[in-house]
Design a protein around this motif. Structure first.
Motif, PDB file in Angstrom:
ATOM      1  N   PHE A 126       0.804  -1.216   0.083  1.00  0.00           N
ATOM      2  CA  PHE A 126       0.122   0.157   0.226  1.00  0.00           C
ATOM      3  C   PHE A 126       0.907   1.235  -0.089  1.00  0.00           C
ATOM      4  N   LEU A 127       1.070   1.830  -1.179  1.00  0.00           N
ATOM      5  CA  LEU A 127       1.930   3.091  -1.263  1.00  0.00           C
ATOM      6  C   LEU A 127       1.222   4.059  -1.272  1.00  0.00           C
ATOM      7  N   GLN A 128       1.724   5.125  -0.265  1.00  0.00           N
ATOM      8  CA  GLN A 128       1.342   6.556  -0.070  1.00  0.00           C
ATOM      9  C   GLN A 128       1.536   7.379  -1.467  1.00  0.00           C
ATOM     10  N   VAL A 129       0.677   7.895  -1.897  1.00  0.00           N
ATOM     11  CA  VAL A 129       0.717   8.806  -3.146  1.00  0.00           C
ATOM     12  C   VAL A 129       0.000  10.175  -3.097  1.00  0.00           C
ATOM     13  N   LYS A 130       0.551  10.934  -3.816  1.00  0.00           N
ATOM     14  CA  LYS A 130       0.004  12.378  -3.921  1.00  0.00           C
ATOM     15  C   LYS A 130      -0.722  12.172  -5.353  1.00  0.00           C
ATOM     16  N   LEU A 131      -1.911  12.706  -5.434  1.00  0.00           N
ATOM     17  CA  LEU A 131      -2.572  12.396  -6.791  1.00  0.00           C
ATOM     18  C   LEU A 131      -2.715  13.898  -7.618  1.00  0.00           C
ATOM     19  N   GLU A 132      -2.499  13.878  -8.832  1.00  0.00           N
ATOM     20  CA  GLU A 132      -2.442  15.112  -9.754  1.00  0.00           C
ATOM     21  C   GLU A 132      -3.256  14.867 -10.980  1.00  0.00           C
ATOM     22  N   PRO A 142       4.300   8.714  -6.068  1.00  0.00           N
ATOM     23  CA  PRO A 142       4.736   8.089  -4.716  1.00  0.00           C
ATOM     24  C   PRO A 142       5.317   9.072  -3.783  1.00  0.00           C
ATOM     25  N   ILE A 143       5.015   8.893  -2.419  1.00  0.00           N
ATOM     26  CA  ILE A 143       5.556   9.615  -1.240  1.00  0.00           C
ATOM     27  C   ILE A 143       6.121   8.394  -0.391  1.00  0.00           C
ATOM     28  N   LEU A 144       7.697   8.683  -0.474  1.00  0.00           N
ATOM     29  CA  LEU A 144       8.480   7.470   0.175  1.00  0.00           C
ATOM     30  C   LEU A 144       8.579   8.021   1.590  1.00  0.00           C
ATOM     31  N   GLY A 145       8.198   7.136   2.576  1.00  0.00           N
ATOM     32  CA  GLY A 145       8.336   7.448   4.099  1.00  0.00           C
ATOM     33  C   GLY A 145       9.582   6.724   4.734  1.00  0.00           C
ATOM     34  N   ASN A 146       9.436   6.771   5.944  1.00  0.00           N
ATOM     35  CA  ASN A 146      10.365   6.037   6.662  1.00  0.00           C
ATOM     36  C   ASN A 146       9.877   4.920   7.477  1.00  0.00           C
ATOM     37  N   GLY A 147       8.759   4.159   6.937  1.00  0.00           N
ATOM     38  CA  GLY A 147       8.182   2.837   7.597  1.00  0.00           C
ATOM     39  C   GLY A 147       6.726   3.398   7.896  1.00  0.00           C
ATOM     40  N   SER A 148       6.130   2.330   8.858  1.00  0.00           N
ATOM     41  CA  SER A 148       4.802   2.534   9.196  1.00  0.00           C
ATOM     42  C   SER A 148       4.597   3.263  10.570  1.00  0.00           C
ATOM     43  N   GLY A 149       5.531   3.796  10.898  1.00  0.00           N
ATOM     44  CA  GLY A 149       5.517   4.936  12.243  1.00  0.00           C
ATOM     45  C   GLY A 149       5.732   6.277  11.754  1.00  0.00           C
ATOM     46  N   ASP A 150       5.976   6.436  10.292  1.00  0.00           N
ATOM     47  CA  ASP A 150       6.108   7.982   9.924  1.00  0.00           C
ATOM     48  C   ASP A 150       4.860   8.752   9.736  1.00  0.00           C
ATOM     49  N   LEU A 151       4.386   9.305  10.488  1.00  0.00           N
ATOM     50  CA  LEU A 151       3.165  10.134  10.592  1.00  0.00           C
ATOM     51  C   LEU A 151       3.456  11.383   9.758  1.00  0.00           C
ATOM     52  N   ALA A 152       4.509  12.048   9.611  1.00  0.00           N
ATOM     53  CA  ALA A 152       4.514  13.178   8.978  1.00  0.00           C
ATOM     54  C   ALA A 152       4.352  12.996   7.562  1.00  0.00           C
ATOM     55  N   ARG A 153       4.555  11.568   7.078  1.00  0.00           N
ATOM     56  CA  ARG A 153       4.380  11.754   5.523  1.00  0.00           C
ATOM     57  C   ARG A 153       3.127  11.860   5.155  1.00  0.00           C
ATOM     58  N   LEU A 154       2.221  11.429   5.971  1.00  0.00           N
ATOM     59  CA  LEU A 154       0.441  11.379   5.642  1.00  0.00           C
ATOM     60  C   LEU A 154       0.174  12.871   5.474  1.00  0.00           C
ATOM     61  N   VAL A 155       0.928  13.791   5.903  1.00  0.00           N
ATOM     62  CA  VAL A 155       0.496  15.241   5.618  1.00  0.00           C
ATOM     63  C   VAL A 155       0.433  15.309   4.192  1.00  0.00           C
ATOM     64  N   ASN A 156       1.265  14.845   3.449  1.00  0.00           N
ATOM     65  CA  ASN A 156       1.158  15.062   1.862  1.00  0.00           C
ATOM     66  C   ASN A 156       0.658  14.139   1.084  1.00  0.00           C
ATOM     67  N   THR A 157      -0.068  13.027   1.890  1.00  0.00           N
ATOM     68  CA  THR A 157      -0.723  11.830   1.180  1.00  0.00           C
ATOM     69  C   THR A 157      -2.014  12.151   0.714  1.00  0.00           C
ATOM     70  N   ASP A 158      -2.501  11.953  -0.364  1.00  0.00           N
ATOM     71  CA  ASP A 158      -3.848  11.977  -0.682  1.00  0.00           C
ATOM     72  C   ASP A 158      -4.439  10.671  -0.564  1.00  0.00           C
ATOM     73  N   THR A 159      -3.779   9.801  -0.912  1.00  0.00           N
ATOM     74  CA  THR A 159      -4.397   8.217  -0.770  1.00  0.00           C
ATOM     75  C   THR A 159      -3.399   7.101  -0.653  1.00  0.00           C
ATOM     76  N   PHE A 160      -3.739   5.917  -0.619  1.00  0.00           N
ATOM     77  CA  PHE A 160      -2.861   4.780  -0.954  1.00  0.00           C
ATOM     78  C   PHE A 160      -3.132   4.005  -1.960  1.00  0.00           C
ATOM     79  N   ILE A 161      -2.119   3.466  -2.870  1.00  0.00           N
ATOM     80  CA  ILE A 161      -2.695   2.701  -4.093  1.00  0.00           C
ATOM     81  C   ILE A 161      -2.038   1.239  -3.519  1.00  0.00           C
TER      82      ILE A 161
END
Length: 167
Positions: A126-132, A142-161
């Motif tokens: 389940f890849l975090q992505v920004k949609l355009e 793709p929004i690459l993060g630092n694992g499943s505890g990286d909440l900061a990356r969710l700010v830029n995430t629109d959805t998961f693919i």
């Protein structure tokens, strides 16, 4: 004893954490002790592999007839403790179950992955992505993060693919 009372009082329970194999992961044993039937535990996906799902049959006093009992089943979702794992599993399993339970249809959209992504084989990812929207086509970046505890990356995430496993 609290979980036992919740199983009798509610139709669905959602837990976050304590379903893996760590020192404080005790829910699996509690569910077993309370005779919650495990339908499955662990899924071949990332994030959220330790996901637990089951159901418990119990008797509940009927609210309409105090002297009658009715059989019911409580559905139990045991999500992993890492925040993104919990969020992904809620989106992937709880919401579809809920929509189906109340007779709603889920709306799915298709997007084109804008960049190649590599991930561990044999796991759905389940890849975090920004949609355009690019020239009328929905693109997923793709929004690459630092694992499943990286909440900061969710700010830029629109959805998961969901990317299928590479079997």
């Amino acid at each position: 004893s609290k979980i036992e009372s919740y199983l009798q009082a509610y139709d669905v329970l959602l837990f976050s954490g304590a379903v893996s194999k760590g020192k404080y992961d005790f829910l699996r044993e509690v569910f077993e002790e309370l005779r919650v039937e495990k339908l499955f535990h662990k899924v071949t996906q990332r994030p959220g592999k330790p996901f637990w799902f089951g159901r418990a049959a119990s008797l509940r006093l009927s609210e309409q007839h105090v002297d009658q009992n009715e059989n019911k089943q409580t559905i139990v979702f045991g999500f992993p403790g890492n925040p993104i794992s919990t969020f992904v599993n809620c989106l992937a399993y709880f919401y579809p179950w809920y929509y189906n339970s109340v007779g709603l249809e889920e709306r799915e959209e298709t997007a084109t992955l804008a960049e190649d992504v590599k991930f561990k084989p044999n796991l759905a990812y389940f890849l975090q992505v920004k949609l355009e929207n690019k020239k009328g086509q929905l693109m997923a970046f793709p929004i690459l993060g630092n694992g499943s505890g990286d909440l900061a990356r969710l700010v830029n995430t629109d959805t998961f693919i969901q990317l299928p496993d590479n079997k």
